[in-house]
Design a protein around this motif. Structure first.
Motif, short mmCIF file in Angstrom:
data_model
loop_
_atom_site.label_atom_id
_atom_site.label_comp_id
_atom_site.label_asym_id
_atom_site.label_seq_id
_atom_site.Cartn_x
_atom_site.Cartn_y
_atom_site.Cartn_z
N VAL A 95 0.85 -1.18 0.00
CA VAL A 95 0.00 0.00 0.00
C VAL A 95 0.89 1.24 0.00
N ALA A 96 0.78 2.05 -1.02
CA ALA A 96 1.62 3.24 -1.13
C ALA A 96 1.36 4.19 0.03
N GLY A 97 2.43 4.69 0.62
CA GLY A 97 2.32 5.67 1.70
C GLY A 97 2.13 5.07 3.08
N ALA A 98 1.89 3.76 3.15
CA ALA A 98 1.71 3.13 4.47
C ALA A 98 3.05 3.09 5.19
N GLU A 99 3.02 3.43 6.46
CA GLU A 99 4.27 3.49 7.24
C GLU A 99 4.04 2.84 8.59
N LEU A 100 4.91 1.91 8.93
CA LEU A 100 4.81 1.25 10.22
C LEU A 100 5.45 2.09 11.31
N PRO A 101 5.02 1.92 12.55
CA PRO A 101 5.69 2.61 13.67
C PRO A 101 7.16 2.21 13.73
N ALA A 102 7.98 3.10 14.24
CA ALA A 102 9.42 2.81 14.34
C ALA A 102 9.70 1.63 15.27
N LYS A 103 8.84 1.46 16.27
CA LYS A 103 8.95 0.34 17.18
C LYS A 103 7.57 -0.29 17.35
N PRO A 104 7.52 -1.58 17.69
CA PRO A 104 6.21 -2.23 17.83
C PRO A 104 5.33 -1.54 18.85
N VAL A 105 4.05 -1.39 18.52
CA VAL A 105 3.10 -0.82 19.47
C VAL A 105 2.89 -1.79 20.63
N LYS A 106 2.83 -3.06 20.29
CA LYS A 106 2.69 -4.09 21.32
C LYS A 106 4.06 -4.42 21.88
N GLU A 107 4.28 -4.07 23.12
CA GLU A 107 5.58 -4.33 23.73
C GLU A 107 5.65 -5.77 24.23
N PRO A 108 6.85 -6.35 24.19
CA PRO A 108 7.00 -7.73 24.67
C PRO A 108 6.96 -7.79 26.19
N THR A 109 6.65 -8.95 26.70
CA THR A 109 6.77 -9.16 28.14
C THR A 109 8.25 -9.11 28.51
N ALA A 110 8.52 -9.02 29.79
CA ALA A 110 9.92 -8.99 30.24
C ALA A 110 10.65 -10.25 29.81
N GLU A 111 9.95 -11.39 29.86
CA GLU A 111 10.57 -12.65 29.47
C GLU A 111 10.94 -12.64 27.99
N VAL A 112 10.01 -12.20 27.15
CA VAL A 112 10.27 -12.17 25.71
C VAL A 112 11.33 -11.12 25.37
N GLN A 113 11.29 -9.99 26.05
CA GLN A 113 12.31 -8.96 25.81
C GLN A 113 13.70 -9.50 26.10
N ALA A 114 13.82 -10.28 27.16
CA ALA A 114 15.12 -10.87 27.49
C ALA A 114 15.58 -11.83 26.39
N LEU A 115 14.64 -12.56 25.80
CA LEU A 115 14.98 -13.47 24.72
C LEU A 115 15.39 -12.70 23.46
#
Length: 222
Positions: free
Chosen positions: A111-131
């Protein structure tokens, strides 16, 4: 250790396995659209599942980078990726065919002009972030997992969780296995840092992140 893997990965890219003559071929998306008859039976059907080596949804490839699609097809053709049906298909393709298909799927559904956020809107849990931090996944695949630092790396945000899980496990398979596995030494080193349960957690999170990948059915099948 993470910095070492990242450095090795970057060096490996400089010596890409795609033949130099193949890298010089320009893909034609229109031509690729006329050559995708072997692709649409799996990648053009939403929710379509593979049953080998286990049941999982085939990956979404529309919107994936052309360089990654080309790299993956050449890896199947060379035998670095051992999935039998994909190896057979890749063997039937010329370098020009691969370039054309890669060009087509990289533009499909975009889709022309579509832009994703620079970082995910859904943040990982602490466990997943560590992984994620353990192998520094964002350093190669981008902070939002859709803007890899090199176009020959895949976009992984929003990809099917079960596919991601199977793909990551494939890097842990003994390289002597003739039917299953992926022969990328760098990704193998990354994947082997994790248990399968941890890989599943990573796959589930990455699939939940907003991305650009899609399954685009053929117009005559809609």
């Amino acid at each position: 250790m993470n910095k070492l893997f990242t450095t090795i990965f970057a060096v490996a890219v400089a010596f890409a396995t795609i033949p130099s003559q193949a890298q010089d071929i320009k893909g034609d998306a229109k031509a690729g659209e006329s050559k995708n008859s072997m692709c649409i039976g799996c990648h053009g059907i939403k929710g379509y599942q593979s049953t080998f080596p286990e049941v999982y949804k085939v990956p979404m490839i529309s919107g994936q980078s052309a360089q990654y699609i080309s790299s993956a097809l050449h890896a199947y053709k060379k035998g670095d990726r051992k999935y039998p049906s994909m190896r057979g298909i890749a063997d039937s393709l010329s370098d020009q065919d691969i370039a054309d298909l890669a060009a087509y799927y990289s533009a499909s559904g975009v889709v022309a002009g579509a832009e994703l956020p620079a970082k995910p809107v859904k943040e990982p849990t602490a466990e997943v972030q560590a992984l994620l931090t353990k192998a520094n996944c964002a350093s190669c695949h981008g902070a939002n997992f859709s803007k890899p630092i090199d176009p020959s790396y895949p976009k992984i945000a929003g990809q099917h969780a079960d596919y991601l899980f199977v793909a990551l496990k494939a890097y842990k398979v003994d390289p002597g296995n003739p039917r299953v596995g992926r022969g990328n030494a760098i990704m193998s080193g990354m994947a082997k840092q994790y248990t399968n349960a941890e890989l599943k957690l990573l796959a589930n999170y990455l699939s939940s992140v907003q991305g650009e990948l899609k399954t685009v059915p053929e117009s005559r099948f809609r």
